[in-house]
Design a protein around this motif. Structure first.
Motif, short mmCIF file in Angstrom:
data_model
loop_
_atom_site.label_atom_id
_atom_site.label_comp_id
_atom_site.label_asym_id
_atom_site.label_seq_id
_atom_site.Cartn_x
_atom_site.Cartn_y
_atom_site.Cartn_z
N TYR A 147 0.83 -1.20 0.00
CA TYR A 147 0.00 0.00 0.00
C TYR A 147 0.87 1.26 0.00
N SER A 148 1.93 1.27 0.81
CA SER A 148 2.82 2.42 0.89
C SER A 148 3.47 2.70 -0.45
N PHE A 149 3.94 1.65 -1.13
CA PHE A 149 4.56 1.82 -2.44
C PHE A 149 3.57 2.43 -3.43
N LEU A 150 2.35 1.90 -3.46
CA LEU A 150 1.33 2.42 -4.37
C LEU A 150 0.99 3.86 -4.05
N CYS A 151 0.94 4.20 -2.76
CA CYS A 151 0.65 5.57 -2.34
C CYS A 151 1.75 6.52 -2.82
N ILE A 152 3.00 6.08 -2.74
CA ILE A 152 4.11 6.91 -3.22
C ILE A 152 3.98 7.15 -4.72
N MET A 153 3.66 6.11 -5.47
CA MET A 153 3.52 6.24 -6.92
C MET A 153 2.37 7.19 -7.28
N VAL A 154 1.27 7.10 -6.54
CA VAL A 154 0.14 8.01 -6.79
C VAL A 154 0.53 9.45 -6.47
N LEU A 370 0.94 12.96 2.17
CA LEU A 370 0.54 11.56 2.01
C LEU A 370 1.72 10.71 1.56
N GLY A 371 2.41 11.16 0.51
CA GLY A 371 3.56 10.41 0.01
C GLY A 371 4.69 10.33 1.01
N LYS A 372 4.91 11.42 1.74
CA LYS A 372 5.98 11.46 2.75
C LYS A 372 5.71 10.45 3.86
N GLN A 373 4.45 10.37 4.30
CA GLN A 373 4.08 9.40 5.32
C GLN A 373 4.31 7.98 4.83
N ALA A 374 3.89 7.71 3.59
CA ALA A 374 4.06 6.37 3.02
C ALA A 374 5.53 6.03 2.86
N ALA A 375 6.33 7.01 2.40
CA ALA A 375 7.77 6.78 2.22
C ALA A 375 8.45 6.50 3.54
N ARG A 387 19.31 -5.99 1.73
CA ARG A 387 19.33 -5.91 0.27
C ARG A 387 18.49 -4.74 -0.25
N PHE A 388 17.69 -4.15 0.63
CA PHE A 388 16.89 -3.00 0.25
C PHE A 388 17.47 -1.70 0.83
N TYR A 389 18.76 -1.74 1.18
CA TYR A 389 19.38 -0.58 1.83
C TYR A 389 19.30 0.67 0.96
N LEU A 390 19.60 0.52 -0.34
CA LEU A 390 19.59 1.67 -1.24
C LEU A 390 18.18 2.28 -1.33
N MET A 391 17.17 1.42 -1.46
CA MET A 391 15.80 1.91 -1.53
C MET A 391 15.40 2.64 -0.25
N GLN A 392 15.88 2.10 0.87
CA GLN A 392 15.59 2.73 2.16
C GLN A 392 16.18 4.13 2.20
N ARG A 393 17.38 4.30 1.70
CA ARG A 393 18.04 5.61 1.69
C ARG A 393 17.28 6.59 0.80
N VAL A 394 16.77 6.09 -0.33
CA VAL A 394 16.02 6.94 -1.24
C VAL A 394 14.74 7.45 -0.59
N LEU A 395 14.10 6.58 0.19
CA LEU A 395 12.81 6.93 0.79
C LEU A 395 12.97 7.87 1.98
N ARG A 396 14.12 7.82 2.61
CA ARG A 396 14.32 8.64 3.81
C ARG A 396 14.80 10.05 3.48
N GLY A 397 14.67 10.92 4.43
CA GLY A 397 15.27 12.25 4.35
C GLY A 397 14.72 13.10 3.24
N LYS A 398 15.63 13.83 2.57
CA LYS A 398 15.22 14.84 1.61
C LYS A 398 15.10 14.32 0.18
N ILE A 399 15.44 13.05 -0.03
CA ILE A 399 15.41 12.53 -1.40
C ILE A 399 13.98 12.46 -1.92
N TYR A 400 13.04 12.01 -1.07
CA TYR A 400 11.65 11.97 -1.51
C TYR A 400 11.16 13.38 -1.84
#
Length: 449
Positions: A147-154, A370-375, A387-400
Protein backbone atom coordinates in the motif's frame (compact mmCIF):
# COMPACT_ATOMS: atom_id res chain seq x y z
CA UNK A 1 -1.30 -1.69 -23.37
CA UNK A 2 -1.45 0.94 -20.62
CA UNK A 3 -5.01 1.83 -21.63
CA UNK A 4 -5.98 -1.85 -21.56
CA UNK A 5 -4.53 -2.28 -18.06
CA UNK A 6 -6.36 0.86 -16.99
CA UNK A 7 -9.65 -0.58 -18.27
CA UNK A 8 -8.98 -3.81 -16.36
CA UNK A 9 -8.18 -2.07 -13.07
CA UNK A 10 -11.09 0.36 -13.25
CA UNK A 11 -13.54 -2.22 -14.54
CA UNK A 12 -16.90 -2.95 -12.89
CA UNK A 13 -15.29 -5.29 -10.35
CA UNK A 14 -13.52 -2.37 -8.63
CA UNK A 15 -16.62 -0.18 -8.69
CA UNK A 16 -18.55 -3.05 -7.10
CA UNK A 17 -15.90 -3.26 -4.38
CA UNK A 18 -16.25 0.47 -3.66
CA UNK A 19 -20.04 0.24 -3.62
CA UNK A 20 -20.10 -3.04 -1.69
CA UNK A 21 -17.93 -1.95 1.23
CA UNK A 22 -19.86 1.31 1.54
CA UNK A 23 -23.20 -0.52 1.55
CA UNK A 24 -21.95 -3.01 4.15
CA UNK A 25 -20.86 -0.25 6.54
CA UNK A 26 -24.03 1.73 5.85
CA UNK A 27 -26.20 -1.24 6.84
CA UNK A 28 -23.91 -2.20 9.75
CA UNK A 29 -24.26 1.27 11.31
CA UNK A 30 -27.99 1.52 10.62
CA UNK A 31 -27.65 4.24 7.95
CA UNK A 32 -25.80 6.43 10.44
CA UNK A 33 -24.88 9.08 7.83
CA UNK A 34 -28.58 9.71 7.12
CA UNK A 35 -30.24 8.83 10.41
CA UNK A 36 -27.85 10.91 12.53
CA UNK A 37 -27.11 13.73 10.08
CA UNK A 38 -27.76 16.44 12.64
CA UNK A 39 -25.56 14.68 15.21
CA UNK A 40 -22.45 14.26 13.05
CA UNK A 41 -22.92 17.72 11.55
CA UNK A 42 -22.86 19.32 15.01
CA UNK A 43 -19.88 17.15 16.00
CA UNK A 44 -17.86 18.43 13.02
CA UNK A 45 -18.48 21.68 11.18
CA UNK A 46 -21.00 22.75 13.83
CA UNK A 47 -18.33 22.69 16.55
CA UNK A 48 -15.43 24.45 14.80
CA UNK A 49 -15.04 27.22 17.38
CA UNK A 50 -15.25 24.79 20.28
CA UNK A 51 -12.63 22.54 18.68
CA UNK A 52 -10.29 25.45 17.92
CA UNK A 53 -10.55 26.72 21.50
CA UNK A 54 -9.95 23.26 22.96
CA UNK A 55 -7.18 22.00 20.67
CA UNK A 56 -3.72 22.50 22.15
CA UNK A 57 -1.73 20.36 19.72
CA UNK A 58 0.24 21.49 16.70
CA UNK A 59 -2.49 20.40 14.29
CA UNK A 60 -6.16 20.90 15.10
CA UNK A 61 -9.06 18.71 14.03
CA UNK A 62 -10.33 21.43 11.69
CA UNK A 63 -6.88 21.80 10.10
CA UNK A 64 -6.69 18.07 9.39
CA UNK A 65 -10.17 18.27 7.83
CA UNK A 66 -9.02 21.16 5.62
CA UNK A 67 -5.89 19.22 4.65
CA UNK A 68 -8.00 16.19 3.75
CA UNK A 69 -10.34 18.44 1.75
CA UNK A 70 -7.27 19.92 0.05
CA UNK A 71 -6.37 16.43 -1.19
CA UNK A 72 -9.91 15.63 -2.36
CA UNK A 73 -11.21 18.97 -3.67
CA UNK A 74 -9.34 19.35 -6.92
CA UNK A 75 -9.63 18.79 -10.62
CA UNK A 76 -12.23 16.08 -10.00
CA UNK A 77 -14.74 18.71 -8.88
CA UNK A 78 -14.36 20.66 -12.13
CA UNK A 79 -12.96 18.30 -14.76
CA UNK A 80 -14.35 15.05 -13.33
CA UNK A 81 -17.94 16.28 -13.10
CA UNK A 82 -17.88 17.68 -16.63
CA UNK A 83 -16.48 14.40 -17.99
CA UNK A 84 -19.10 12.39 -16.10
CA UNK A 85 -21.89 14.50 -17.66
CA UNK A 86 -20.60 14.29 -21.23
CA UNK A 87 -19.75 10.58 -21.10
CA UNK A 88 -22.48 9.29 -18.77
CA UNK A 89 -25.30 11.80 -19.20
CA UNK A 90 -27.23 13.72 -16.50
CA UNK A 91 -28.00 10.47 -14.66
CA UNK A 92 -24.32 10.19 -13.70
CA UNK A 93 -24.93 12.87 -11.08
CA UNK A 94 -27.50 10.71 -9.32
CA UNK A 95 -25.03 7.85 -9.08
CA UNK A 96 -22.37 10.28 -7.92
CA UNK A 97 -24.70 11.17 -5.05
CA UNK A 98 -25.20 7.47 -4.30
CA UNK A 99 -21.45 6.81 -4.27
CA UNK A 100 -20.94 9.76 -1.94
CA UNK A 101 -23.76 8.76 0.42
CA UNK A 102 -22.38 5.28 0.98
CA UNK A 103 -18.78 6.48 0.63
CA UNK A 104 -19.30 8.61 3.74
CA UNK A 105 -19.33 5.44 5.83
CA UNK A 106 -16.28 4.07 4.01
CA UNK A 107 -14.42 7.28 4.84
CA UNK A 108 -15.62 7.01 8.45
CA UNK A 109 -14.39 3.42 8.78
CA UNK A 110 -10.93 3.92 7.29
CA UNK A 111 -10.30 7.11 9.26
CA UNK A 112 -11.50 5.55 12.51
CA UNK A 113 -9.21 2.56 12.02
CA UNK A 114 -6.32 4.87 11.14
CA UNK A 115 -6.66 6.84 14.37
CA UNK A 116 -7.12 3.67 16.43
CA UNK A 117 -3.89 2.06 15.18
CA UNK A 118 -1.68 5.13 14.69
CA UNK A 119 1.60 5.43 16.56
CA UNK A 120 4.46 7.91 16.96
CA UNK A 121 7.82 7.42 15.28
CA UNK A 122 11.21 8.16 16.84
CA UNK A 123 10.82 11.89 16.16
CA UNK A 124 7.43 12.01 17.86
CA UNK A 125 5.41 12.43 14.65
CA UNK A 126 2.24 10.42 14.08
CA UNK A 127 2.35 7.51 11.62
CA UNK A 128 -1.16 6.76 10.44
CA UNK A 129 -3.03 5.25 7.52
CA UNK A 130 -4.02 1.95 5.90
CA UNK A 131 -0.42 0.70 5.98
CA UNK A 132 -0.56 0.88 9.80
CA UNK A 133 -3.84 -0.97 10.28
CA UNK A 134 -2.84 -3.47 7.61
CA UNK A 135 0.26 -4.24 9.68
CA UNK A 136 -1.02 -3.90 13.24
CA UNK A 137 -4.68 -4.74 12.81
CA UNK A 138 -4.71 -7.28 9.99
CA UNK A 139 -1.19 -8.57 10.88
CA UNK A 140 -0.10 -8.38 7.24
CA UNK A 141 2.92 -6.03 7.10
CA UNK A 142 3.62 -7.01 3.47
CA UNK A 143 0.26 -5.57 2.43
CA UNK A 144 1.13 -2.43 4.38
CA UNK A 145 4.36 -2.12 2.39
CA UNK A 146 2.52 -2.67 -0.90
CA UNK A 147 0.00 0.00 0.00
CA UNK A 148 2.82 2.42 0.89
CA UNK A 149 4.56 1.82 -2.44
CA UNK A 150 1.33 2.42 -4.37
CA UNK A 151 0.65 5.57 -2.34
CA UNK A 152 4.11 6.91 -3.22
CA UNK A 153 3.52 6.24 -6.92
CA UNK A 154 0.14 8.01 -6.79
CA UNK A 155 1.70 10.99 -5.01
CA UNK A 156 4.34 11.35 -7.75
CA UNK A 157 1.74 10.98 -10.49
CA UNK A 158 -1.82 12.03 -9.66
CA UNK A 159 -0.82 14.05 -6.61
CA UNK A 160 1.92 16.13 -8.23
CA UNK A 161 2.41 15.80 -12.02
CA UNK A 162 -1.25 15.76 -13.02
CA UNK A 163 -2.13 18.66 -10.72
CA UNK A 164 0.87 20.79 -11.70
CA UNK A 165 0.08 20.19 -15.37
CA UNK A 166 -3.46 21.51 -14.78
CA UNK A 167 -2.02 24.60 -13.10
CA UNK A 168 0.50 25.26 -15.89
CA UNK A 169 -2.11 24.85 -18.62
CA UNK A 170 -4.54 27.12 -16.78
CA UNK A 171 -1.92 29.82 -16.25
CA UNK A 172 -0.87 29.61 -19.89
CA UNK A 173 -4.41 29.66 -21.31
CA UNK A 174 -5.97 32.30 -19.03
CA UNK A 175 -2.99 34.51 -18.14
CA UNK A 176 -0.44 33.73 -20.91
CA UNK A 177 2.22 32.59 -18.41
CA UNK A 178 4.91 30.42 -20.10
CA UNK A 179 4.84 26.85 -18.82
CA UNK A 180 8.53 26.88 -17.84
CA UNK A 181 8.02 30.00 -15.72
CA UNK A 182 4.87 28.47 -14.23
CA UNK A 183 6.90 25.38 -13.33
CA UNK A 184 9.61 27.42 -11.57
CA UNK A 185 7.13 29.53 -9.63
CA UNK A 186 4.94 26.59 -8.65
CA UNK A 187 7.87 24.42 -7.55
CA UNK A 188 9.18 27.29 -5.43
CA UNK A 189 5.81 27.84 -3.75
CA UNK A 190 5.38 24.13 -3.03
CA UNK A 191 8.91 24.03 -1.55
CA UNK A 192 8.13 26.93 0.78
CA UNK A 193 5.05 25.14 2.09
CA UNK A 194 6.30 21.56 2.41
CA UNK A 195 9.53 22.53 4.19
CA UNK A 196 7.34 23.52 7.13
CA UNK A 197 6.01 19.99 7.47
CA UNK A 198 2.45 19.04 8.35
CA UNK A 199 1.98 22.13 10.55
CA UNK A 200 2.54 24.52 7.64
CA UNK A 201 0.61 22.34 5.19
CA UNK A 202 -2.34 22.31 7.59
CA UNK A 203 -2.01 26.08 8.19
CA UNK A 204 -2.07 26.87 4.45
CA UNK A 205 -4.93 24.43 3.79
CA UNK A 206 -6.97 25.95 6.62
CA UNK A 207 -6.80 29.35 4.91
CA UNK A 208 -7.01 28.34 1.27
CA UNK A 209 -9.77 25.74 1.19
CA UNK A 210 -12.62 27.56 3.04
CA UNK A 211 -11.98 30.79 1.10
CA UNK A 212 -11.61 29.19 -2.34
CA UNK A 213 -14.58 26.88 -1.79
CA UNK A 214 -16.70 29.78 -0.56
CA UNK A 215 -15.93 31.90 -3.63
CA UNK A 216 -16.59 28.97 -6.00
CA UNK A 217 -19.90 28.18 -4.26
CA UNK A 218 -20.96 31.85 -4.35
CA UNK A 219 -20.50 32.22 -8.10
CA UNK A 220 -22.03 28.79 -8.70
CA UNK A 221 -25.15 29.87 -6.82
CA UNK A 222 -25.28 33.12 -8.81
CA UNK A 223 -25.38 31.11 -12.06
CA UNK A 224 -27.83 28.50 -10.74
CA UNK A 225 -30.27 31.01 -9.22
CA UNK A 226 -30.18 33.13 -12.37
CA UNK A 227 -32.07 30.29 -14.06
CA UNK A 228 -33.96 28.94 -11.04
CA UNK A 229 -36.96 28.09 -13.25
CA UNK A 230 -34.87 25.31 -14.87
CA UNK A 231 -34.04 23.57 -11.59
CA UNK A 232 -37.17 21.29 -11.52
CA UNK A 233 -36.39 20.24 -15.10
CA UNK A 234 -32.76 19.50 -14.17
CA UNK A 235 -33.86 17.24 -11.30
CA UNK A 236 -36.30 15.53 -13.65
CA UNK A 237 -33.71 14.65 -16.31
CA UNK A 238 -31.19 13.53 -13.66
CA UNK A 239 -33.56 10.97 -12.17
CA UNK A 240 -35.03 10.00 -15.52
CA UNK A 241 -31.63 9.39 -17.10
CA UNK A 242 -30.23 7.57 -14.05
CA UNK A 243 -32.67 4.66 -14.50
CA UNK A 244 -33.11 4.78 -18.26
CA UNK A 245 -32.22 1.49 -20.01
CA UNK A 246 -29.36 2.98 -22.02
CA UNK A 247 -26.76 1.04 -23.99
CA UNK A 248 -24.65 -1.13 -21.75
CA UNK A 249 -21.21 -2.54 -22.20
CA UNK A 250 -19.22 -5.20 -20.47
CA UNK A 251 -16.12 -4.60 -18.44
CA UNK A 252 -13.22 -6.97 -18.07
CA UNK A 253 -14.97 -8.74 -15.21
CA UNK A 254 -17.94 -9.58 -17.44
CA UNK A 255 -20.55 -7.28 -15.91
CA UNK A 256 -22.77 -4.95 -17.92
CA UNK A 257 -23.55 -1.52 -16.41
CA UNK A 258 -25.01 1.67 -17.77
CA UNK A 259 -22.75 4.56 -18.66
CA UNK A 260 -24.42 6.88 -16.17
CA UNK A 261 -23.84 4.34 -13.37
CA UNK A 262 -20.20 3.71 -14.28
CA UNK A 263 -19.19 7.33 -14.72
CA UNK A 264 -21.21 8.53 -11.75
CA UNK A 265 -19.60 6.09 -9.33
CA UNK A 266 -16.05 6.27 -10.75
CA UNK A 267 -16.00 10.08 -10.85
CA UNK A 268 -17.51 10.21 -7.36
CA UNK A 269 -14.66 8.04 -6.08
CA UNK A 270 -12.13 10.11 -8.05
CA UNK A 271 -13.50 13.26 -6.42
CA UNK A 272 -13.87 12.28 -2.76
CA UNK A 273 -11.33 9.37 -2.58
CA UNK A 274 -13.48 7.37 -0.12
CA UNK A 275 -12.08 3.84 -0.16
CA UNK A 276 -8.55 4.77 -1.20
CA UNK A 277 -7.40 5.23 2.40
CA UNK A 278 -5.93 8.70 1.84
CA UNK A 279 -8.21 10.32 4.41
CA UNK A 280 -6.92 7.93 7.07
CA UNK A 281 -3.37 9.21 6.45
CA UNK A 282 -4.33 12.89 6.44
CA UNK A 283 -6.31 12.71 9.68
CA UNK A 284 -3.45 11.03 11.50
CA UNK A 285 -1.83 14.27 12.68
CA UNK A 286 -4.90 15.49 14.60
CA UNK A 287 -4.30 15.98 18.32
CA UNK A 288 -6.76 15.66 21.23
CA UNK A 289 -9.28 13.63 19.30
CA UNK A 290 -10.97 10.23 19.17
CA UNK A 291 -11.33 7.69 16.35
CA UNK A 292 -15.09 8.34 16.20
CA UNK A 293 -14.65 12.11 16.06
CA UNK A 294 -12.18 11.99 13.18
CA UNK A 295 -14.36 9.44 11.41
CA UNK A 296 -17.23 11.91 11.44
CA UNK A 297 -14.94 14.62 10.03
CA UNK A 298 -14.16 12.23 7.15
CA UNK A 299 -17.92 11.83 6.58
CA UNK A 300 -18.30 15.60 6.38
CA UNK A 301 -15.46 15.85 3.85
CA UNK A 302 -17.08 13.34 1.48
CA UNK A 303 -20.42 15.14 1.86
CA UNK A 304 -18.94 18.58 1.23
CA UNK A 305 -16.74 17.47 -1.66
CA UNK A 306 -19.29 15.52 -3.69
CA UNK A 307 -22.79 16.34 -2.49
CA UNK A 308 -22.14 20.10 -2.38
CA UNK A 309 -19.22 21.14 -4.63
CA UNK A 310 -19.68 18.54 -7.38
CA UNK A 311 -23.45 19.07 -7.42
CA UNK A 312 -23.02 22.81 -7.86
CA UNK A 313 -20.66 22.27 -10.80
CA UNK A 314 -23.13 19.81 -12.35
CA UNK A 315 -26.10 22.16 -11.97
CA UNK A 316 -24.17 25.07 -13.51
CA UNK A 317 -23.32 22.91 -16.54
CA UNK A 318 -26.79 21.40 -16.91
CA UNK A 319 -28.54 24.76 -16.52
CA UNK A 320 -26.33 26.44 -19.11
CA UNK A 321 -26.47 23.56 -21.62
CA UNK A 322 -30.23 22.92 -21.24
CA UNK A 323 -29.45 19.48 -19.80
CA UNK A 324 -27.39 18.38 -22.83
CA UNK A 325 -23.76 18.64 -21.73
CA UNK A 326 -22.57 16.26 -24.46
CA UNK A 327 -24.14 18.42 -27.15
CA UNK A 328 -22.24 21.54 -26.13
CA UNK A 329 -19.10 20.54 -28.03
CA UNK A 330 -16.94 20.97 -24.92
CA UNK A 331 -15.56 18.62 -22.28
CA UNK A 332 -13.60 18.77 -19.05
CA UNK A 333 -12.52 22.14 -17.68
CA UNK A 334 -13.46 23.81 -20.98
CA UNK A 335 -17.10 22.74 -20.52
CA UNK A 336 -17.20 24.11 -16.98
CA UNK A 337 -15.57 27.39 -18.07
CA UNK A 338 -17.97 27.65 -21.02
CA UNK A 339 -20.96 27.17 -18.70
CA UNK A 340 -19.83 29.83 -16.22
CA UNK A 341 -18.91 32.29 -18.99
CA UNK A 342 -22.36 32.00 -20.60
CA UNK A 343 -23.83 33.75 -17.57
CA UNK A 344 -20.85 35.66 -16.12
CA UNK A 345 -18.94 36.51 -19.29
CA UNK A 346 -15.16 36.79 -18.93
CA UNK A 347 -15.50 36.68 -15.14
CA UNK A 348 -16.85 33.13 -15.41
CA UNK A 349 -13.66 31.92 -17.06
CA UNK A 350 -11.56 33.53 -14.33
CA UNK A 351 -13.73 31.91 -11.62
CA UNK A 352 -13.03 28.46 -13.07
CA UNK A 353 -9.34 29.23 -13.70
CA UNK A 354 -8.82 30.63 -10.21
CA UNK A 355 -10.60 27.68 -8.62
CA UNK A 356 -8.51 25.22 -10.65
CA UNK A 357 -5.30 26.94 -9.53
CA UNK A 358 -6.17 26.96 -5.82
CA UNK A 359 -7.72 23.49 -5.69
CA UNK A 360 -4.85 21.90 -7.63
CA UNK A 361 -2.19 23.63 -5.51
CA UNK A 362 -3.93 22.50 -2.33
CA UNK A 363 -3.99 18.95 -3.68
CA UNK A 364 -0.24 19.08 -4.41
CA UNK A 365 0.75 20.07 -0.88
CA UNK A 366 -1.65 17.59 0.72
CA UNK A 367 -0.42 14.71 -1.43
CA UNK A 368 3.18 15.58 -0.53
CA UNK A 369 2.30 14.77 3.08
CA UNK A 370 0.54 11.56 2.01
CA UNK A 371 3.56 10.41 0.01
CA UNK A 372 5.98 11.46 2.75
CA UNK A 373 4.08 9.40 5.32
CA UNK A 374 4.06 6.37 3.02
CA UNK A 375 7.77 6.78 2.22
CA UNK A 376 8.66 7.03 5.90
CA UNK A 377 6.67 3.91 6.74
CA UNK A 378 8.16 1.93 3.86
CA UNK A 379 11.70 3.00 4.78
CA UNK A 380 11.16 1.88 8.36
CA UNK A 381 9.76 -1.47 7.16
CA UNK A 382 12.81 -2.05 4.94
CA UNK A 383 15.24 -1.13 7.71
CA UNK A 384 16.03 -4.73 8.64
CA UNK A 385 16.38 -5.92 5.06
CA UNK A 386 19.96 -5.19 3.94
CA UNK A 387 19.33 -5.91 0.27
CA UNK A 388 16.89 -3.00 0.25
CA UNK A 389 19.38 -0.58 1.83
CA UNK A 390 19.59 1.67 -1.24
CA UNK A 391 15.80 1.91 -1.53
CA UNK A 392 15.59 2.73 2.16
CA UNK A 393 18.04 5.61 1.69
CA UNK A 394 16.02 6.94 -1.24
CA UNK A 395 12.81 6.93 0.79
CA UNK A 396 14.32 8.64 3.81
CA UNK A 397 15.27 12.25 4.35
CA UNK A 398 15.22 14.84 1.61
CA UNK A 399 15.41 12.53 -1.40
CA UNK A 400 11.65 11.97 -1.51
CA UNK A 401 11.13 15.74 -1.26
CA UNK A 402 13.51 16.24 -4.20
CA UNK A 403 11.68 13.59 -6.26
CA UNK A 404 8.31 15.15 -5.47
CA UNK A 405 9.40 18.67 -6.38
CA UNK A 406 10.96 17.33 -9.58
CA UNK A 407 7.65 15.67 -10.45
CA UNK A 408 5.85 18.98 -9.86
CA UNK A 409 8.21 20.80 -12.24
CA UNK A 410 8.20 18.08 -14.93
CA UNK A 411 4.41 17.93 -14.74
CA UNK A 412 4.22 21.56 -15.82
CA UNK A 413 6.12 20.80 -19.04
CA UNK A 414 4.98 17.27 -19.94
CA UNK A 415 2.14 15.89 -22.00
CA UNK A 416 0.34 13.82 -19.43
CA UNK A 417 -2.06 11.46 -21.19
CA UNK A 418 0.08 8.41 -20.37
CA UNK A 419 1.04 9.68 -16.90
CA UNK A 420 -2.64 10.24 -16.11
CA UNK A 421 -3.56 6.65 -16.98
CA UNK A 422 -0.55 5.25 -15.11
CA UNK A 423 -1.51 7.30 -12.05
CA UNK A 424 -5.10 6.15 -12.30
CA UNK A 425 -3.90 2.54 -12.35
CA UNK A 426 -1.86 3.06 -9.16
CA UNK A 427 -4.87 4.84 -7.65
CA UNK A 428 -7.17 1.89 -8.33
CA UNK A 429 -4.68 -0.70 -7.09
CA UNK A 430 -4.16 1.33 -3.90
CA UNK A 431 -7.81 0.74 -2.99
CA UNK A 432 -7.55 -3.06 -3.05
CA UNK A 433 -5.49 -3.69 0.13
CA UNK A 434 -7.38 -0.89 1.90
CA UNK A 435 -10.79 -2.39 1.13
CA UNK A 436 -9.48 -5.82 2.19
CA UNK A 437 -8.57 -4.34 5.58
CA UNK A 438 -11.98 -2.67 5.86
CA UNK A 439 -13.64 -6.05 5.29
CA UNK A 440 -11.60 -8.05 7.80
CA UNK A 441 -11.47 -5.34 10.49
CA UNK A 442 -15.18 -4.63 10.29
CA UNK A 443 -15.87 -5.72 13.87
CA UNK A 444 -13.62 -2.95 15.17
CA UNK A 445 -15.65 -0.15 13.56
CA UNK A 446 -18.50 1.34 15.57
CA UNK A 447 -20.37 4.64 15.77
CA UNK A 448 -21.01 6.96 18.69
CA UNK A 449 -24.55 8.20 19.01
Amino acid sequence: MIHYIHELVWGPWLLILFLGIGIIYTVKTGFFQIRKLNFWWMQTIGSIQEDEDGDKGDVTRFQTACTALAATIGTGNIVGVATALTAGGPGAIFWMWVSAAIGMMTGYAETMLGIRYRYRDQSGAWICGPMVYLERGLKLPVLGMIYSFLCIMVSLGMGSMVQSNSIAETLNYSFQVPTALAGILLTGLVLLVVLGGISRIAFVSERMIPLASGIYMLFSMVVIMSCYDKIPYIFHIIFQDAFRPVSVFSGAAGFGISKSLQYGISRGVFSNEAGLGSMAVLHGAAENTTPEKQGMWAMFEVFFDTIIICTMTAFVILCMTEGDAAGSGYDGAALTAYSFSRRLGGLGEYVVSGSMLVFAFATIIAWYYLGKQAAGYLAESLKKRRRFYLMQRVLRGKIYTFLYLSAVFVGCLAKLETVWEFSDIWNGLMAVPNIAALIFLMKEVSVTE
